[in-house]
Enzyme design. Structure first.
Site, PDB file in Angstrom:
ATOM      1  N   LYS A 196      -3.986  -6.513  15.734  1.00  0.00           N
ATOM      2  CA  LYS A 196      -3.851  -5.103  15.374  1.00  0.00           C
ATOM      3  C   LYS A 196      -5.200  -4.537  15.011  1.00  0.00           C
ATOM      4  O   LYS A 196      -5.893  -5.178  14.228  1.00  0.00           O
ATOM      5  CB  LYS A 196      -2.900  -5.001  14.172  1.00  0.00           C
ATOM      6  CG  LYS A 196      -2.761  -3.614  13.610  1.00  0.00           C
ATOM      7  CD  LYS A 196      -1.878  -3.602  12.399  1.00  0.00           C
ATOM      8  CE  LYS A 196      -1.932  -2.205  11.806  1.00  0.00           C
ATOM      9  NZ  LYS A 196      -1.341  -2.137  10.506  1.00  0.00           N
ATOM     10  N   CYS A 218       0.802  -1.232   0.000  1.00  0.00           N
ATOM     11  CA  CYS A 218       0.000   0.000   0.000  1.00  0.00           C
ATOM     12  C   CYS A 218       0.830   1.275   0.000  1.00  0.00           C
ATOM     13  O   CYS A 218       0.377   2.304  -0.498  1.00  0.00           O
ATOM     14  CB  CYS A 218      -1.006  -0.006   1.145  1.00  0.00           C
ATOM     15  SG  CYS A 218      -0.275  -0.204   2.762  1.00  0.00           S
ATOM     16  N   TYR A 263       4.680   3.400  18.789  1.00  0.00           N
ATOM     17  CA  TYR A 263       5.367   4.671  18.525  1.00  0.00           C
ATOM     18  C   TYR A 263       5.817   5.325  19.829  1.00  0.00           C
ATOM     19  O   TYR A 263       6.558   6.300  19.812  1.00  0.00           O
ATOM     20  CB  TYR A 263       4.437   5.602  17.733  1.00  0.00           C
ATOM     21  CG  TYR A 263       3.933   4.938  16.468  1.00  0.00           C
ATOM     22  CD1 TYR A 263       4.745   4.837  15.344  1.00  0.00           C
ATOM     23  CD2 TYR A 263       2.657   4.354  16.415  1.00  0.00           C
ATOM     24  CE1 TYR A 263       4.313   4.191  14.199  1.00  0.00           C
ATOM     25  CE2 TYR A 263       2.213   3.702  15.282  1.00  0.00           C
ATOM     26  CZ  TYR A 263       3.048   3.620  14.172  1.00  0.00           C
ATOM     27  OH  TYR A 263       2.615   2.960  13.051  1.00  0.00           O
ATOM     28  N   LYS A 296      -5.672  -8.692  11.619  1.00  0.00           N
ATOM     29  CA  LYS A 296      -5.611  -7.242  11.396  1.00  0.00           C
ATOM     30  C   LYS A 296      -6.993  -6.772  10.973  1.00  0.00           C
ATOM     31  O   LYS A 296      -7.559  -7.268   9.998  1.00  0.00           O
ATOM     32  CB  LYS A 296      -4.585  -6.943  10.308  1.00  0.00           C
ATOM     33  CG  LYS A 296      -4.517  -5.482   9.908  1.00  0.00           C
ATOM     34  CD  LYS A 296      -3.375  -5.260   8.934  1.00  0.00           C
ATOM     35  CE  LYS A 296      -3.302  -3.811   8.497  1.00  0.00           C
ATOM     36  NZ  LYS A 296      -2.189  -3.595   7.551  1.00  0.00           N
ATOM     37  N   SER A 334      -1.247   3.893  15.021  1.00  0.00           N
ATOM     38  CA  SER A 334      -1.068   5.345  14.936  1.00  0.00           C
ATOM     39  C   SER A 334      -2.209   6.144  15.558  1.00  0.00           C
ATOM     40  O   SER A 334      -1.970   7.144  16.220  1.00  0.00           O
ATOM     41  CB  SER A 334      -0.885   5.737  13.466  1.00  0.00           C
ATOM     42  OG  SER A 334      -2.003   5.320  12.693  1.00  0.00           O
ATOM     43  N   ARG A 380      -1.548   6.507   7.694  1.00  0.00           N
ATOM     44  CA  ARG A 380      -1.680   6.686   6.244  1.00  0.00           C
ATOM     45  C   ARG A 380      -1.150   8.043   5.810  1.00  0.00           C
ATOM     46  O   ARG A 380      -0.667   8.193   4.692  1.00  0.00           O
ATOM     47  CB  ARG A 380      -3.128   6.432   5.816  1.00  0.00           C
ATOM     48  CG  ARG A 380      -3.456   4.949   6.002  1.00  0.00           C
ATOM     49  CD  ARG A 380      -4.860   4.564   5.614  1.00  0.00           C
ATOM     50  NE  ARG A 380      -5.109   3.169   5.991  1.00  0.00           N
ATOM     51  CZ  ARG A 380      -6.295   2.583   5.953  1.00  0.00           C
ATOM     52  NH1 ARG A 380      -7.354   3.271   5.550  1.00  0.00           N
ATOM     53  NH2 ARG A 380      -6.430   1.324   6.312  1.00  0.00           N
TER      54      ARG A 380
HETATM   55  C1  PBG Z   1       0.039  -1.706   5.820  1.00  0.00           C
HETATM   56  C2  PBG Z   1       0.065  -1.207   7.208  1.00  0.00           C
HETATM   57  C3  PBG Z   1      -0.806  -0.279   7.791  1.00  0.00           C
HETATM   58  C4  PBG Z   1      -0.387  -0.130   9.114  1.00  0.00           C
HETATM   59  C5  PBG Z   1       0.732  -0.929   9.282  1.00  0.00           C
HETATM   60  N1  PBG Z   1       0.972  -1.617   8.098  1.00  0.00           N
HETATM   61  C6  PBG Z   1      -1.879   0.531   7.172  1.00  0.00           C
HETATM   62  C7  PBG Z   1      -3.155  -0.080   6.715  1.00  0.00           C
HETATM   63  O1  PBG Z   1      -3.418  -1.270   6.845  1.00  0.00           O
HETATM   64  O2  PBG Z   1      -3.936   0.697   6.167  1.00  0.00           O
HETATM   65  C8  PBG Z   1      -1.035   0.770  10.107  1.00  0.00           C
HETATM   66  C9  PBG Z   1      -0.218   1.037  11.329  1.00  0.00           C
HETATM   67  C10 PBG Z   1      -0.684   2.163  12.170  1.00  0.00           C
HETATM   68  O3  PBG Z   1      -1.798   2.726  12.017  1.00  0.00           O
HETATM   69  O4  PBG Z   1       0.086   2.538  13.070  1.00  0.00           O
HETATM   70  N2  PBG Z   1       1.321  -1.623   5.225  1.00  0.00           N
END
Ligand code: PBG
Length: 340
Positions: free
Chosen positions: A263, A126, A329, A210, A290, A220
């Protein structure tokens, strides 16, 4: 008759009298060695950039990642996970599988500067695709499946690319690869490719459960991986489902996952607990994402909460729920606070 009140049989407060007693009977530990610290590395700039929605987190150019990794290792952190922002994005996310791709460069630099640090690489498309999706999108890059909607992330064509990325990351020196795309069969395809390339020893940390979450918003911005259309609900899990997480974990274990993950963390502590109970034999990571970080930071900046206290309480909660490892983080700050 006595003039004392009736003695209580049980007085749990006995064990809370002094800090030493409290420490002695503490059930859950929190240690910098439990943390995995994310690092965002960008090919789009030669200077560091702050991420507005994640105060304290930066996008770093390759020439700054070694210093950051050294600081983390000195704080007692054992592992980092790398996310790349490439110079150019395209329909197949080519930079992700390029030997000189941004993450591969960062892995080499960090392994040279801090060889003892465990370097994990997020393995997804992504951040690398121009449409922001985690794989090959139906109707693009020469792929068209008439039975599936336009814009759908095609599973099997994506697996071939993920397998190639895994080998390139391993060749660059990654210690662990971490597929985050929730493709069916992803772990198996990556395991086969790694084994064929001679990386039989290299572990896979799978983002096995996830969820399609609103808490990824700030990431993002940080990784510039917002889908340009649609969302990720056709591959990430429905937040309403718990039993389905067990199905996802079991499949990934069967395909060769070495570390499981739940997650996000906070709205999913129950999933962490059922995962720990159902699969006690595997290490379990929780991703403190995040949006969870941003909420704490925003409230702390307003002076509405005590940041240190709240962060350590949240991280302890994730450990108590059953996580062995926490991707967070807050890693650098929390490591410093834990040292006192
Ligand atoms: C995809 C990925 C994401 C996150 C980690 N790996 C984004 C998604 O699935 O849209 C999100 C991590 C976060 O929000 O801290 N490469």
């Amino acid at each position: 008759m006595t003039d004392h009140p009736r003695p209580m049989m049980d007085r749990p407060r006995r064990l809370r009298l002094t800090p030493q007693l409290r420490a002695l009977v503490r059930e859950t530990t929190l240690d910098a060695g439990d943390f995995i610290a994310p690092i965002f590395v960008t090919a789009q700039s030669t200077t560091a950039h702050a991420i507005t929605s994640m105060p304290g987190v930066m996008q770093l150019p390759v020439n700054a990642v070694a210093a950051e990794a050294e600081m983390m290792a000195q704080a007692g952190i054992r592992a980092v996970i790398l996310f790349g922002i490439p110079a150019e994005k395209d329909a197949t996310g080519s930079d992700a599988a390029a030997p000189e791709g941004i993450v591969q460069q960062a892995v080499r630099v960090i392994k040279q500067a801090v060889p003892e640090l465990v370097v994990m690489t997020d393995l997804c498309l992504c951040e690398y695709t121009d449409h922001g999706h985690c794989g090959i999108v139906n109707g693009t890059a020469g792929h068209h499946d008439p039975h599936l909607p336009e814009g759908y992330v095609l599973n099997d064509p994506t697996l071939e690319i993920l397998a190639r990325i895994a080998v390139v990351q391993a060749e660059a020196g990654a210690d662990v690869v971490a597929p985050s795309g929730m493709m069916d069969g992803g772990v198996g395809a990556i395991r086969d490719a790694l084994d064929d390339a001679g990386f039989l020893h290299l572990p896979i940390m799978s983002y096995s459960a996830k969820y399609a979450s609103g808490f990824y918003g700030p990431f993002r911005e940080a990784a510039q991986g917002t889908p340009q259309f649609g969302d990720r609900s056709s591959h990430q899990m429905d937040p309403a489902n718990a039993r389905e997480a067990l199905r996802e974990h079991a499949l990934d274990i069967a395909e060769g996952a070495d570390i499981l993950m739940v997650k996000p963390a906070l709205a999913y502590l129950d999933i962490i607990r059922v995962t720990r109970d159902a699969f006690p034999e595997l290490p379990l990571a929780a991703y403190n994402v995040s949006g969870e970080y941003a909420m704490v930071k925003a409230a702390a900046q307003q002076g509405w909460i005590d940041e240190r206290r709240v962060v350590l309480e949240l991280l302890t909660g994730m450990r108590r729920a059953g996580a062995d490892l926490i991707i967070t983080y807050h890693a650098k700050d929390a490591a410093a606070w834990l040292r006192g």
